[in-house]
Motif scaffolding. Structure first.
Motif, mmCIF file in Angstrom:
data_model
loop_
_atom_site.group_PDB
_atom_site.id
_atom_site.type_symbol
_atom_site.label_atom_id
_atom_site.label_comp_id
_atom_site.label_asym_id
_atom_site.label_seq_id
_atom_site.Cartn_x
_atom_site.Cartn_y
_atom_site.Cartn_z
ATOM 1 N N GLY A 196 18.333 14.859 -25.550
ATOM 2 C CA GLY A 196 19.660 15.429 -25.356
ATOM 3 C C GLY A 196 20.675 14.362 -24.966
ATOM 4 N N PHE A 197 20.303 13.586 -23.959
ATOM 5 C CA PHE A 197 21.176 12.521 -23.481
ATOM 6 C C PHE A 197 20.328 11.302 -23.160
ATOM 7 N N ASP A 198 20.972 10.148 -23.072
ATOM 8 C CA ASP A 198 20.260 8.901 -22.811
ATOM 9 C C ASP A 198 20.036 8.733 -21.305
ATOM 10 N N HIS A 203 14.811 8.030 -22.099
ATOM 11 C CA HIS A 203 14.823 6.712 -22.724
ATOM 12 C C HIS A 203 13.429 6.096 -22.674
ATOM 13 N N GLU A 207 10.914 5.215 -25.879
ATOM 14 C CA GLU A 207 10.460 3.831 -26.061
ATOM 15 C C GLU A 207 8.951 3.725 -25.851
ATOM 16 N N ILE A 223 13.306 5.110 -34.616
ATOM 17 C CA ILE A 223 14.686 5.557 -34.796
ATOM 18 C C ILE A 223 14.933 6.593 -33.709
ATOM 19 N N SER A 224 15.893 6.323 -32.822
ATOM 20 C CA SER A 224 16.137 7.328 -31.787
ATOM 21 C C SER A 224 17.537 7.907 -31.942
ATOM 22 N N THR A 225 17.635 9.204 -31.775
ATOM 23 C CA THR A 225 18.929 9.878 -31.866
ATOM 24 C C THR A 225 19.154 10.684 -30.598
ATOM 25 N N TYR A 226 20.318 10.487 -30.007
ATOM 26 C CA TYR A 226 20.696 11.272 -28.827
ATOM 27 C C TYR A 226 21.711 12.323 -29.265
ATOM 28 N N ILE A 227 21.408 13.580 -28.971
ATOM 29 C CA ILE A 227 22.111 14.697 -29.586
ATOM 30 C C ILE A 227 23.438 14.998 -28.880
ATOM 31 N N GLY A 228 23.484 14.760 -27.578
ATOM 32 C CA GLY A 228 24.698 15.097 -26.830
ATOM 33 C C GLY A 228 24.692 16.529 -26.332
ATOM 34 N N SER A 229 23.565 17.197 -26.396
ATOM 35 C CA SER A 229 23.429 18.583 -25.945
ATOM 36 C C SER A 229 21.947 18.856 -25.770
ATOM 37 N N GLU A 365 19.116 -0.655 -21.302
ATOM 38 C CA GLU A 365 19.676 -1.970 -20.982
ATOM 39 C C GLU A 365 20.928 -1.831 -20.124
#
Lengths: 365, 326
Positions: A196-198, A203, A207, A223-229, A365
């Motif tokens: 949802g969020f980083d 995270h 990883e 490949i990582s995708t953060y959705i924002g929800s 990071e």
């Protein structure tokens, strides 16, 4: 004018229905929860001689159950975070170790959480588990005013106070272990991760998945995708389909599992179930689930409360080595797990359990 | 990063398809809202209509095993919520903004409660298989265009027809003329013999149909499951898209497609570019659809100059004191 007044009343009624539907839910909970144990209705003196003594013979049970309130920030059937917490305390209730009340507090602002906490404190609960990172501020504010009550919150980093314990979410450990299998199964060497969020837990979990995969396939990439929800199932599914277009065929998710599993199903990939055993959701696609067994963590807390050793409060970190977390493999998974990956998985698991290997936590990071 | 993976010829069709999938629920709701606002009712309950439509379609399809029953149930529940909005806003003439927000809260609580009471706590939450895609013969075989436009599930075709129907109703029928009149000068429409309240009721019910259909598309065509708050704010985005499209159904749908395709694009850029590893904050990707949409709104507004907003939007209509029957 007449119309306006009627309208205002109607609006008020509608609002009342809202309040009733939300409030009513927690009231039914209150009524239902104690009915599973007879102790709350009897006095302390009577309890051992009547109900509890008959039901169980264990020596420990001669003591009274610890009164525990669990506060969760999403419904208890969310098949994720809150459900893991609910099932964790439910196990202890069935064992007779605790009396349980579950409260769904869907707001996270400090003042709103305080409104939920205050009546619980007046009802004399021994241990209040605030099962969300977002409850932290409210708990820290209230705790000093009630030094006799034990609190716990899901900080995950060791944020404790005198009577406030914190408990860990070492998801990266299970993710690393499962990643070994994913690295063996993946035909492309490309893994997909969604969250949802980083946030640190997520995270490190994503990883950890690729680090584990590199145990058997050094060229594996993520490949990582953060959705924002946390709740947008449709967008998450689209994110996974986009990852699949770019070669990803094994997936891991942190908190956005419903959409990730649907995306894995549609693209024919494999996926790690999140927090509870989700293999029934996509029996062909889920190669295993990371099960967060919170009963171990909550048991330690309840025992500390009973023994009077809760304060000064600790950071409860119960991971892979102590069964606070485990990978539940799914026999129905549609692809073969290579023998060398399975052997490596067993080997790393044994090393972790023996305390010989600590799975790395990769921070942002 | 590998731009071919995002914008290459092979990636374009999946990109557009994903964009259409993401655009459809929001677009349908937005087109219905556009008609409703043209009648002068600011229907902020849209998120509640979408969410109720989503639950209705899930229950209908799950219990009957028929996707179409799901669609009908979704539309039905959407219309029911819209009727509540109409009762409060048109019949009782109370503040539209407050009614809308109250109904969104009500729908959020009621759908969660209903789902929990029906299915309880389980590790096997119910789901069903979503609609397969229905390739239109000949047209579906056209290279490129065919795969985007004529190889979707049946509900997408119905949605496109529904959007066309709203446009036709609004600009080509007597009812549509009344809708536009009622949204601009309800007193004048009233004087001309138009029943303002009835038109506004009907406009809200159309918004319920379209919002319910939007919820049904999300569930029956795309997900096959229900979760709390599954519409995730699409109703609010839809209301913004009405302003984007300057209250014209086709422009509103165009805005929804732009938003959806940009959203599909940001997911692909995030994936191809290495996401958080590049040091670009992931929030920037998520903001992309909003940034693009706002930029287009600003440009369109500056270019159009005239004010497209219906003049009586948000105001309940009450007859002049002297002309009241009671």
């Amino acid at each position: 004018m007449k119309h306006r007044r009627i309208g205002a009343i109607a609006a008020l009624i509608a609002f009342g229905v809202v309040a009733a539907s939300c409030g009513g839910d927690s009231t039914t909970t209150t009524a239902a929860a104690p009915s599973t144990t007879a102790a709350p209705s009897t006095t302390a003196a009577e309890a051992p001689s009547t109900t509890t003594a008959v039901v169980t013979t264990a020596a420990a049970m001669s003591e009274e159950p610890v009164k525990v309130a669990l506060i969760i920030g999403s419904p208890r059937n969310d098949l994720g975070w809150s459900q893991a917490g609910y099932e964790g305390v439910k196990v202890l209730e069935e064992e007779g170790l605790i009396d349980l009340e579950v409260v769904e507090a869907l707001e996270f602002e400090t003042s709103a959480v305080r409104r939920v906490l205050t009546p619980l404190l007046d009802e004399g609960f021994d241990l209040i588990i605030a099962h969300s990172f977002s409850y932290g501020d409210a708990v820290m504010e209230v705790a000093p005013e009630y030094p006799d009550v034990a609190f716990a919150w899901a900080g995950g980093f060791g944020g404790t106070a005198e009577n406030v314990a914190d408990y860990d979410q070492p998801f990266h450990e299970a993710s690393y272990l499962a990643g070994i299998l994913a690295g063996g199964v993946s035909e492309t060497g490309v893994l997909g991760g969604t969250a949802g969020f980083d946030i640190p837990v997520c995270h490190a979990m994503l990883e950890g998945f690729v680090l584990g995969a590199r145990e058997v396939n050094p060229g594996a990439s993520l490949i990582s995708t953060y959705i924002g929800s946390w709740v947008d199932v449709a967008l998450t599914k689209e994110a996974v389909l986009a990852q699949a277009e770019q070669g990803a065929d094994m997936f891991v998710t942190c908190g956005v599992d419903a959409g990730t599993i649907e995306g894995a199903r549609e693209s024919g990939g494999g996926v790690l179930g999140y927090v509870v055993d989700q293999s029934s959701l996509a029996p062909e696609n889920i190669f295993g689930s990371m099960v967060w067994n919170l009963s171990e963590t909550f048991r330690l807390m309840a025992q500390d409360v009973r023994a009077g050793t809760f304060t000064p409060a600790k950071f409860y970190s119960v991971g892979l080595a102590d069964n606070g977390l485990y990978v539940k493999l799914n026999d129905g998974f549609g692809k073969d797990i290579p023998a060398d990956a399975m052997a490596k998985y067993e080997e790393v698991l044994a090393q972790v359990q023996a305390g010989e290997f600590e799975i790395p936590f990769v921070a942002a990071e | 990063m590998d731009w071919a993976a995002v914008l290459g010829a092979g990636a374009l069709i999946p990109l557009l398809n994903a964009g259409i999938r993401l655009a459809m629920p929001t677009g349908l709701a937005a087109v219905g809202e556009a008609l409703c606002q043209r009648a002068g009712v600011l229907n902020l309950s849209l998120e509640g209509i979408l969410l109720s439509g989503a639950l209705g379609s899930f229950l209908g399809a799950y219990y009957s095993g028929q996707a179409w029953i799901g669609v009908i149930a979704g539309v039905g529940l959407g219309v029911a919520v819209a009727a509540l909005m109409a009762l409060l806003s048109v019949t009782f003439k109370t503040e539209q903004v407050i009614n809308g927000i109250v109904i969104v809260l009500l729908a959020g609580g009621a759908t969660s409660l209903a789902y929990e009471k029906l299915f309880g706590v389980t590790t096997t939450p119910p789901r069903f298989d979503t609609l397969p895609s229905l390739k239109i013969p000949l047209l579906g075989s056209i290279p490129g265009v065919g795969a985007v436009l004529f190889d979707q599930n049946a509900l997408v075709y119905i949605s496109i027809l529904a959007v066309g129907a709203v446009w036709w109703v609004l600009y080509r029928t007597r009812f549509g003329l009344s809708v536009r009149a009622v949204g601009e000068r309800p007193d004048a429409a009233d004087a001309a013999g138009v029943n303002v309240d009835r038109i506004r009721w009907c406009a809200l019910l159309v918004s319920g149909v379209m919002g319910g259909l939007g919820g049904a598309v999300l569930i029956v065509a795309q997900l096959g499951l229900f979760r709390d708050n599954i519409t995730a704010g699409r109703g609010w985005v839809a209301i913004a898209l009405v302003i984007f499209g300057r209250w014209s159904p086709l422009r509103v749908m165009g805005g929804a497609l732009l938003f959806g395709i940009t959203d599909a694009l940001q997911l692909r850029i995030q994936a191809a570019g290495g996401g958080v590893e590049t040091g670009v904050p992931f929030e920037l990707f998520q903001a992309l659809p909003y940034i693009v949409t706002i930029a287009v709104v600003v440009a369109a507004t500056a270019w159009a100059r005239d004010d497209a907003q219906p003049k009586s939007l948000g105001f309940p209509y009450e007859k002049e004191a002297g002309t009241r029957e009671d």
